[in-house]
Design a protein around this motif. Sequence first.
Motif, PDB file in Angstrom:
ATOM      1  N   VAL A 190      -4.501  -0.868   1.118  1.00 42.33           N
ATOM      2  CA  VAL A 190      -5.567  -0.097   0.460  1.00 42.33           C
ATOM      3  C   VAL A 190      -4.952   1.062  -0.331  1.00 42.33           C
ATOM      4  O   VAL A 190      -4.126   1.815   0.195  1.00 42.33           O
ATOM      5  N   GLY A 191      -5.330   1.187  -1.594  1.00 39.33           N
ATOM      6  CA  GLY A 191      -4.849   2.301  -2.419  1.00 39.33           C
ATOM      7  C   GLY A 191      -3.488   2.064  -3.049  1.00 39.33           C
ATOM      8  O   GLY A 191      -2.981   2.931  -3.761  1.00 39.33           O
ATOM      9  N   LYS A 192      -2.899   0.909  -2.792  1.00 44.63           N
ATOM     10  CA  LYS A 192      -1.535   0.658  -3.280  1.00 44.63           C
ATOM     11  C   LYS A 192      -1.516  -0.321  -4.451  1.00 44.63           C
ATOM     12  O   LYS A 192      -0.503  -0.983  -4.697  1.00 44.63           O
TER      13      LYS A 192
ATOM     14  N   PRO B  12       1.775   0.118   6.825  1.00 47.61           N
ATOM     15  CA  PRO B  12       2.651  -0.687   5.970  1.00 47.61           C
ATOM     16  C   PRO B  12       1.914  -1.209   4.738  1.00 47.61           C
ATOM     17  O   PRO B  12       0.705  -1.433   4.772  1.00 47.61           O
ATOM     18  N   ASP B  13       2.647  -1.351   3.665  1.00 47.87           N
ATOM     19  CA  ASP B  13       2.146  -1.894   2.399  1.00 47.87           C
ATOM     20  C   ASP B  13       3.049  -3.068   2.055  1.00 47.87           C
ATOM     21  O   ASP B  13       4.267  -2.908   2.008  1.00 47.87           O
TER      22      ASP B  13
ATOM     23  N   GLN C   4     -10.929   5.757   8.395  1.00 50.96           N
ATOM     24  CA  GLN C   4      -9.829   6.446   7.704  1.00 50.96           C
ATOM     25  C   GLN C   4      -9.873   6.246   6.187  1.00 50.96           C
ATOM     26  O   GLN C   4      -9.559   7.148   5.426  1.00 50.96           O
ATOM     27  N   PHE C   5     -10.244   5.047   5.752  1.00 52.21           N
ATOM     28  CA  PHE C   5     -10.144   4.726   4.326  1.00 52.21           C
ATOM     29  C   PHE C   5     -11.506   4.479   3.676  1.00 52.21           C
ATOM     30  O   PHE C   5     -11.572   4.036   2.532  1.00 52.21           O
TER      31      PHE C   5
ATOM     32  N   HIS D  73      -4.029 -10.495   5.851  1.00 52.81           N
ATOM     33  CA  HIS D  73      -4.027  -9.228   6.609  1.00 52.81           C
ATOM     34  C   HIS D  73      -4.209  -8.045   5.662  1.00 52.81           C
ATOM     35  O   HIS D  73      -3.840  -8.096   4.489  1.00 52.81           O
ATOM     36  N   LEU D  74      -4.722  -6.949   6.221  1.00 51.38           N
ATOM     37  CA  LEU D  74      -5.080  -5.778   5.418  1.00 51.38           C
ATOM     38  C   LEU D  74      -3.916  -5.212   4.615  1.00 51.38           C
ATOM     39  O   LEU D  74      -4.110  -4.718   3.501  1.00 51.38           O
ATOM     40  N   ASP D  75      -2.708  -5.286   5.165  1.00 50.16           N
ATOM     41  CA  ASP D  75      -1.559  -4.733   4.435  1.00 50.16           C
ATOM     42  C   ASP D  75      -1.149  -5.595   3.239  1.00 50.16           C
ATOM     43  O   ASP D  75      -0.321  -5.194   2.433  1.00 50.16           O
ATOM     44  N   HIS D  76      -1.765  -6.776   3.115  1.00 48.00           N
ATOM     45  CA  HIS D  76      -1.496  -7.657   1.970  1.00 48.00           C
ATOM     46  C   HIS D  76      -2.697  -7.748   1.027  1.00 48.00           C
ATOM     47  O   HIS D  76      -2.526  -7.929  -0.168  1.00 48.00           O
ATOM     48  N   ILE D  77      -3.908  -7.628   1.599  1.00 46.21           N
ATOM     49  CA  ILE D  77      -5.114  -7.838   0.789  1.00 46.21           C
ATOM     50  C   ILE D  77      -5.861  -6.528   0.510  1.00 46.21           C
ATOM     51  O   ILE D  77      -6.820  -6.505  -0.246  1.00 46.21           O
ATOM     52  N   GLY D  78      -5.364  -5.431   1.120  1.00 39.35           N
ATOM     53  CA  GLY D  78      -6.095  -4.149   1.054  1.00 39.35           C
ATOM     54  C   GLY D  78      -6.412  -3.699  -0.353  1.00 39.35           C
ATOM     55  O   GLY D  78      -7.482  -3.158  -0.615  1.00 39.35           O
ATOM     56  N   CYS D  79      -5.467  -3.890  -1.287  1.00 38.86           N
ATOM     57  CA  CYS D  79      -5.697  -3.429  -2.663  1.00 38.86           C
ATOM     58  C   CYS D  79      -5.993  -4.585  -3.615  1.00 38.86           C
ATOM     59  O   CYS D  79      -5.888  -4.416  -4.830  1.00 38.86           O
TER      60      CYS D  79
END
Length: 241
Positions: free
Chosen positions: A42-44, A19-20, A121-122, A71-77
Motif C-alpha cells: 500500500v502506498g508503494k 515489507p514491499d 493503519q492504512f 498477498h498485501l505486500d504484492h497487491i497493496g498498491c
Amino acid sequence: MPKITEEVYYIPGQDEFMPDSHVYVVGNPSSQNLSLMDAGFVGKGSYKIQSIQKAGIELSAIKRIIMTHTHLDHIGCLAEILNQIPWAELWVHHLEADLLEQGDERSVYGMDMFRGLCQSQFGLKPGAFKFQVNRKLQGGETLDLGGTVWEVIHIPGHSMGSIGIYHRSMKILIPGDVVYADYAIGRFDLYGAEASQLKESLMRLGKIEVDILLPGHNRIVKGLPKGYILKTARQWESYLT
Ligand SMILES: [Zn+2]
Ligand SMILES: [Zn+2]
C-alpha cells in the motif's frame, strides 16, 4: 531501475515497517509489450511508476500486471498503479483470481489480526481488493511477454495460487515468495498456505535449472549455485509436513 538482462528490469521494494515486494519489468523494451510482475505494498505504487518512467520506458508500453500471488505486500498498491495505467490487464492464478473477483480478501491479508491492523493503519476499507481479472492462469501456460518466452509454474504452499514464471533458455526464475536467496522460503502459516504443498512446489522448482533467481523480497541472485533450490527444500523438509 537496474537492468538484470536486456529483457528484465528490477524495481527494488521499499521496505519500511511493512515489507514491499520487488517489481520486475519483463519484456524487451522495444516490443512496447511489457509486463509487471507484482505491484507492491500500500502506498508503494508511485515510486515504481516513476522508476519506470525514469528508465525511459513509456507507460503505454506496459500492457499487463501479472501477480505471483495476491498477498498485501504484492497487491497493496495495485489500484494505485492501475490508476496510472488503466489499460493494463490483470493476470492472476485462478484460485486467487476467483477470490479477488468475489471481494474475498482472506488471501490478501492472510490472517484476521493482520487485516484489522492494516485496515486501521492504512485506512483500507473492506472491498479495497476487489478486482476483475482479465486472464486466469492455471500453470503450464507458455507466455510470450514482449518477445521473451516464459513458462507459468503453479507453486502453491505459500498461498494457494502462487505462481512462478520461468525463462528456460536464460534460466531465470521469478518465484514470488516461494523461495528466496540465502536458503529462505516463504511462510506457510497464512490463509491458503499448506506446508506439504510448499514442499512439493520447492521440489518441483528444484528440478529446473536456475541461474538467475528473482524473488519477491530480499536480494536477487545471479549465478545461483547448481542445486540451490533442491538444497533449500531439503533443509526445510522436516518442517514441511
Ligand atoms: Zn506472500
Ligand atoms: Zn511477499
